[in-house]
Design a protein around this motif. Structure first.
Motif: not given
Length: 384
Positions: A164-170, A176-178, A312-316
């Motif tokens: 979800x962190x990468x989703x927020x980044x885009x 851009x929707x991912x 965030x990627x690991x905490x998720x």
């Protein structure tokens, strides 16, 4: 099985079947499940790319569990292998009868335009923000990878992200929707045997384990420095090979000199890998950059207690209860966590009991295959 009658070309992997690399692991597990659901999958592998297969079934007649395997021209020179295989793979996909061209990672997505010119629907999976990796800082490689990211944003029909962190980044950077689809994990059976451990004089439940490519962003140097400060007869097992990082590997070996508790195994797989996971005291992931590491999912599936960075990627993945976390690149903070596990074995036992059930419920390959097919349908419906 539902006959979707969708033809998909996969681009971006070194070669499948293989467990030597995150993308390779993902496609080795995902592609056969897509085939089981009626998708016709072709993996456009690098030509003459030798990868360890270990416990995987060998390909027969250019097929692996129903997945068609094709080799595309590859220039076997450092820095050009990935670029050239993506280029020739994109041409192969553009000229072929594929409905979907599925690019994996940002770098290969530079070639997305080739497929689009020929009217192909394109899906991109962002396995991580690769331009952040230390080895690309200040290089042409970083610009190239960022260019691939921009190509994906502008031209991909659908983009898949692993966290979800990468989703927020885009969403924030590009509006851009991912689609968020995490990696999955296979059912595993812990090994009772310790035959392979004996080759390295390892005792069950008496070693910390870290498994990754030996590159700077994986933080193994921080782990070695922190571990050397611990007071115990526990050992530290560092499993994994280099990735264009021989100087860094030598640095790690020099850093570990004088502490015979530290063991380098090189790349591992098969029964030895299963033994390492099954008998580790704690699995440690000191990365500063990740997408969604399959090694973490695997370690938890085997019932490992976990220490990992609080990115965030690991905490998720681990939440608030399935790991003890520490700041990236913080030797003192990591030492604190390692020593706490050593001094408090009940914490390790409690964490082991909860991690396996949690991970198996949350990261299921069959559900991920179904979501991926849904993305293919969405891509094919665009422009109709």
């Amino acid at each position: 099985m539902v006959n979707e009658n969708i033809l998909v070309a996969m681009i971006g992997q070194k070669r499948i079947p293989s467990r030597n690399g995150g993308i390779e692991k993902v496609l080795t597990d995902l592609c056969p499940r897509l085939v089981d659901r009626g998708i016709k999958v072709t993996a456009l592998n690098r030509k003459n790319q030798k990868v360890p297969q270990h416990d995987l079934l060998p390909p027969v007649d250019n097929q692996y569990m129903g997945v068609q395997l094709k080799s595309v021209m590859t220039i076997p020179i450092k820095g050009l292998s990935a670029v050239s295989s993506s280029f020739f793979g994109a041409i192969e996909a553009a000229l072929g009868s594929y409905d979907i061209v599925h690019f994996h990672a940002e770098g290969p997505s530079v070639m997305l335009g080739i497929a689009k010119i020929f009217g192909k629907k394109c899906v991109v999976t962002i396995h991580g923000l690769d331009w952040k990796r230390d080895k690309w800082k200040g290089t042409f490689g970083k610009w190239y990878i960022l260019f691939g990211e921009h190509m994906a944003v502008k031209y991909a029909d659908e983009i898949i992200v692993l966290n979800r962190d990468t989703k927020c980044y885009f969403e924030k950077k590009y509006q851009r929707k991912t689609c968020f689809i995490p990696n999955g994990i296979n059912q595993v059976s812990p090994e009772d045997s310790v035959d392979m451990l004996r080759n390295f004089n390892l005792e069950p439940n008496r070693y910390f384990l870290s498994l990754s490519r030996l590159t700077p962003e994986k933080g193994i140097h921080t782990l070695i420095k922190a571990f050397k400060k611990t007071s115990s007869n526990f050992r530290l097992v560092i499993a994994g090979g280099s990735s264009d990082s021989s100087n860094y590997v030598q640095y790690l070996q020099d850093l570990s000199k004088g502490d015979d508790r530290i063991v380098f195994t090189g790349f591992v797989g098969g029964k030895f890998l299963s033994e390492l996971y099954s008998h580790a005291y704690v699995y440690v992931l000191p990365s500063s950059i990740e997408g969604m590491p399959l090694t973490l999912l695997e370690a938890m599936a085997y019932g490992n207690a976990v220490a990992c960075t609080n990115i965030p990627e690991l905490k998720e993945v681990v939440g608030d209860t399935h790991a003890l976390t520490f700041d990236p690149d913080d030797v003192k903070d990591l030492w604190r966590v390692l020593q706490y596990f050593i001094d408090n074995p009940l914490i390790q036992i409690r964490m082991k009991q909860s991690s396996s059930n949690f991970i198996k419920k949350s990261f299921n390959w069959d559900a991920i295959a179904d979501k991926t097919i849904s993305i293919y349908r969405d891509a094919l419906s665009k422009g109709k």
